[in-house]
Structure formats: C-alpha cells, structure tokens
Design an enzyme around this catalytic site. Structure first.
Site, mmCIF file in Angstrom:
data_model
loop_
_atom_site.group_PDB
_atom_site.id
_atom_site.type_symbol
_atom_site.label_atom_id
_atom_site.label_comp_id
_atom_site.label_asym_id
_atom_site.label_seq_id
_atom_site.Cartn_x
_atom_site.Cartn_y
_atom_site.Cartn_z
ATOM 1 N N LEU A 188 32.362 64.515 20.008
ATOM 2 C CA LEU A 188 32.749 63.310 19.276
ATOM 3 C C LEU A 188 31.516 62.595 18.745
ATOM 4 O O LEU A 188 30.515 62.465 19.460
ATOM 5 C CB LEU A 188 33.513 62.355 20.208
ATOM 6 C CG LEU A 188 34.764 62.900 20.880
ATOM 7 C CD1 LEU A 188 35.275 61.901 21.915
ATOM 8 C CD2 LEU A 188 35.828 63.197 19.844
ATOM 9 N N ASP A 189 31.595 62.097 17.528
ATOM 10 C CA ASP A 189 30.552 61.237 16.991
ATOM 11 C C ASP A 189 30.713 59.874 17.648
ATOM 12 O O ASP A 189 31.832 59.435 17.917
ATOM 13 C CB ASP A 189 30.701 61.129 15.467
ATOM 14 C CG ASP A 189 29.625 60.267 14.840
ATOM 15 O OD1 ASP A 189 28.445 60.412 15.216
ATOM 16 O OD2 ASP A 189 29.965 59.440 13.984
#
Length: 182
Positions: free
Chosen positions: A13-14
């Site tokens: 995930l960013d």
C-alpha cells in the site's frame, strides 16, 4: 482480478492518500511558557500565509477554524529545507525545523525533546519564534484514515502480508507502520 485474488500473498500500500488522508492537519499546538495558543497560532498563520508549502495550508486551515485574525508579513523569505522568515509590524518572525533554529542560535530548550517525540509519532514539528524568542511548536501530520487499521487487520487475518511504500522520511513511515501494525 477476482479469479486470481486467492493467489495473492502480499499487498503493498502507498502511504499518502491510501492509508492516510493525504492532507496534512494540525495535530498539536504547544505554546512555550507564557505564550497563549491563540498568539502562537495567529503569529504562525501570519508567517505561513505567503508560503505555498502544504504544511502552511494546514496551519492556515486551523486558524480559519478557530476564527483568528491573521496579520500581514513583509520581507518574507523562504529558507529551502529549513523554514521561513518575515516581519510582522516591528517583530521578526521565524518558523521551521530544529536545524533552522540551531543555525540561527534561537533557543528551544526542553522543547527540542518535545519536537523529537512528535517526530517519532509521525508528526512534523514546526518551531515558531518572534524576535528571537520561542513561541512554541505546532505539529502537523497526514493522519491515518479511520478505515485503514481495520482494512490492514482484515488482510492480515486472511493470511496476506501487508507492506507500506512511501517517499516520506523514515521516522514518519515508522510511526504510521507501528500504528497500523504493518
């Protein structure tokens, strides 16, 4: 995507805008001894108003929410990677990180430890001074979305490893990682 979902074993995930709101917000207002929080906020906003930095926007939003009046600075100067300076009336204002204050021999005393603690929590401590006197610290952070913790836990319960990718500094990333259990 649904047909191969059962083969997924890791999700990356960013951080900014995915697990966090993506918009910096004021999280802490810590005036120095003898300084009112309204004075710290109003002075900070006056100095931050000409700035185009996202952290400045967070301070200005908070001041707007508080309904405080903001003065107009002159002689505004940005010190890249350090902070900003300007003049408000007869007073010289400075704002920025600890490095700027150390370079200008502005005394922060015990508030340096407070700033370090804020940084370890994933917040950016902004130091403010007026005429060489510390007014206090305003901390700003990109806060975690309310749904992120639960989403990470559900992925982990499904046996999926969750990782976070960010271009942010290590202390901020580590604080977010700890809060989410990644």
């Amino acid at each position: 995507a649904l047909e191969i979902a059962h083969t997924v074993n890791t999700v990356v995930l960013d951080k900014t805008g995915t697990v966090t709101e993506g918009v910096p917000r004021v999280t802490d207002i810590l005036p120095a001894r003898g300084v009112e929080s309204a004075e710290l906020l109003a002075t900070a906003a006056a100095l931050e108003k000409p700035s185009e930095h996202p952290l400045a926007e967070a301070v200005l939003l908070r001041v707007q929410e508080e309904g405080l009046k903001v003065g107009q600075v002159s002689d505004f100067v940005s010190v890249p990677g350090r902070g900003i300076q300007g003049t408000l009336g007869e007073s010289r204002l400075s704002a920025g990180n600890l490095a700027l204050f150390q370079e200008q021999n502005l005394e922060v005393g015990a508030m340096a430890a407070t700033g370090e603690k804020l940084a370890e929590e994933g917040k950016t401590p902004l130091y403010f001074a007026k005429d060489g006197r510390l007014l206090g610290i305003i901390a700003v952070a990109d806060t975690i979305k309310p749904t992120s913790r639960q989403a990470v836990q559900e992925l982990q319960q499904m046996g999926i490893e969750v990782a976070m990718l960010t271009g942010d500094n290590r202390k901020t990333a580590e604080a977010i990682r700890r809060q989410l259990g990644i």
